[in-house]
Enzyme design. Structure first.
Site, PDB file in Angstrom:
ATOM      1  N   CYS A 162       0.825  -1.217   0.000  1.00 15.10           N
ATOM      2  CA  CYS A 162       0.000   0.000   0.000  1.00 15.10           C
ATOM      3  C   CYS A 162       0.864   1.274   0.000  1.00 15.10           C
ATOM      4  CB  CYS A 162      -1.011  -0.021   1.142  1.00 15.10           C
ATOM      5  SG  CYS A 162      -2.401   1.113   0.847  1.00 15.10           S
ATOM      6  N   GLU A 219      -1.192  -8.598   4.179  1.00 12.96           N
ATOM      7  CA  GLU A 219      -0.924  -8.915   5.586  1.00 12.96           C
ATOM      8  C   GLU A 219      -2.200  -9.136   6.393  1.00 12.96           C
ATOM      9  OE1 GLU A 219      -2.126  -4.714   5.991  1.00 12.96           O
ATOM     10  OE2 GLU A 219      -1.062  -5.870   4.456  1.00 12.96           O
ATOM     11  N   HIS A 270      -3.556  -5.167   0.620  1.00 15.51           N
ATOM     12  CA  HIS A 270      -3.037  -5.501   1.945  1.00 15.51           C
ATOM     13  C   HIS A 270      -2.995  -7.015   2.160  1.00 15.51           C
ATOM     14  CE1 HIS A 270      -2.800  -1.525   3.990  1.00 15.51           C
ATOM     15  NE2 HIS A 270      -3.647  -1.186   3.028  1.00 15.51           N
TER      16      HIS A 270
END
Length: 258
Positions: A114, A225, A223
Site C-alpha cells: 500500500c 498482511e 493488503h
C-alpha cells in the site's frame, strides 16, 4: 546463536503519530505478524538519519515497507498537496525514500504494501494520483468509512496478474485474484525500470517489481498482511519473501566465511 542459525532480520520502518501531546513511532501489529509468518524476525526501525542507513542495511536480510494512514508528500514528485485534510508523514519520507534505492542496489529483498508500494514508486522516480477517485476512467479504490476492519479489508475487486512475471511465478498462475482495496492514491507515472505485475479492472497498477534488481522485489497496492494466515494468496507472497530473506542471509554468511 550463530549468524547462520538465526532467523533473517526484516526492517519494518515505523510511522509517526501524535498520541496526546507526545510523538510516537510505531508499526501496525499485522505487519509484524506477517514478517513472523514469513519465518523472519521483525525489527521496527524508528526515523533514521542519513548516516545510519548503511548500518541498518548491514543488519538486515529484508525490508518490509508497510501501509499507513499517511500519504507520501507530493513534493517528492513535483506536486502540491491536493487535500490538506489527509495525513502526511514527512519524517518517514525523509529516510525511507533514500533507503529504498540503497536496499535494492544491495539485492536486499523488498516487499512493499500500500503506502510502501507508492513509496517505492516515488523513491525510484515515479509519481502518484493524489485522488484516484477523481481521475476519469478510474474507480474509487477507498474503503467505506465508518465500517469495522473486517468490512474494510474484505475482498473488493479482482486484479489481473500478468503472465510471465514474478507475481505469476509466485502464485503459480496468471489467473485473476481477489484483493482488498483501501487506498486513495495510486500510480500515475510508473518509475523507470519497474515492471507491472498486476492491474485492476480500471487499468490502475496493483503490483510491480523492479526489473533489474539483483534481489527479490515485489510491491502490491492491496493488503496481503490482513488475516494472512488464512489467505492462500497472502501465504504464497510471504513465503516467497521469507525464502528470499533466507537466501540473502545465506549469501551473507558465505561471504563472511570467505
Amino acid at each position: 546463536m550463530t549468524l547462520s542459525s538465526r532467523k533473517p532480520v526484516v526492517l519494518v520502518p515505523a510511522c509517526n503519530r501524535m498520541m496526546g501531546e507526545h510523538p510516537f513511532q510505531m508499526a501496525g501489529k499485522k505487519y509484524i505478524d506477517a514478517v513472523r509468518l514469513a519465518g523472519c524476525l521483525p525489527l521496527i526501525v524508528p526515523a533514521s538519519t542519513p548516516d545510519e542507513l548503511d548500518e541498518l542495511l548491514a543488519l538486515a536480510d529484508g525490508l518490509l515497507l508497510t501501509g499507513s494512514q499517511s500519504n507520501v508528500h507530493p513534493s517528492h514528485f513535483g506536486e502540491t498537496v491536493h487535500d490538506q485534510s489527509l495525513p502526511l508523514d514527512p519524517l518517514r519520507d525523509a529516510w525511507t525514500l533514500p533507503l529504498i534505492p540503497k536496499a535494492l542496489a544491495l539485492g536486499l529483498p523488498l516487499l512493499g504494501i500500500c503506502r510502501g508500494f507508492q513509496e517505492a514508486n516515488v523513491a525510484l522516480g515515479g509519481s502518484l494520483h493524489q485522488a484516484v477517485q477523481e481521475q476519469p476512467g478510474l474507480r474509487d479504490h477507498r474503503a467505506v468509512k465508518g465500517q469495522p476492519p473486517e468490512i474494510q479489508y474484505a475482498s473488493a475487486h479482482p486484479v489481473q496478474v500478468l503472465p510471465g512475471g514474478q507475481l505469476a511465478a509466485i502464485l503459480g498462475s496468471s489467473a485473476p485474484i481477489e484483493v482488498n482495496s483501501l487506498h486513495g492514491q495510486g500510480i500515475k507515472r510508473l518509475a523507470p525500470g519497474l515492471r507491472v505485475e498486476a492491474l485492476a479492472e480500471d487499468g490502475l497498477v496493483e503490483a510491480f517489481t523492479v526489473a533489474d534488481a539483483p534481489g527479490f522485489s515485489l510491491c502490491v497496492q492491496w493488503h496481503p498482511e490482513w488475516l494472512a494466515h488464512s489467505n492462500p494468496i497472502s501465504q504464497r507472497l510471504l513465503q516467497a519473501f521469507g525464502q528470499a530473506c533466507r537466501d540473502y542471509q545465506g549469501n551473507k554468511v558465505s561471504n563472511w566465511r570467505t
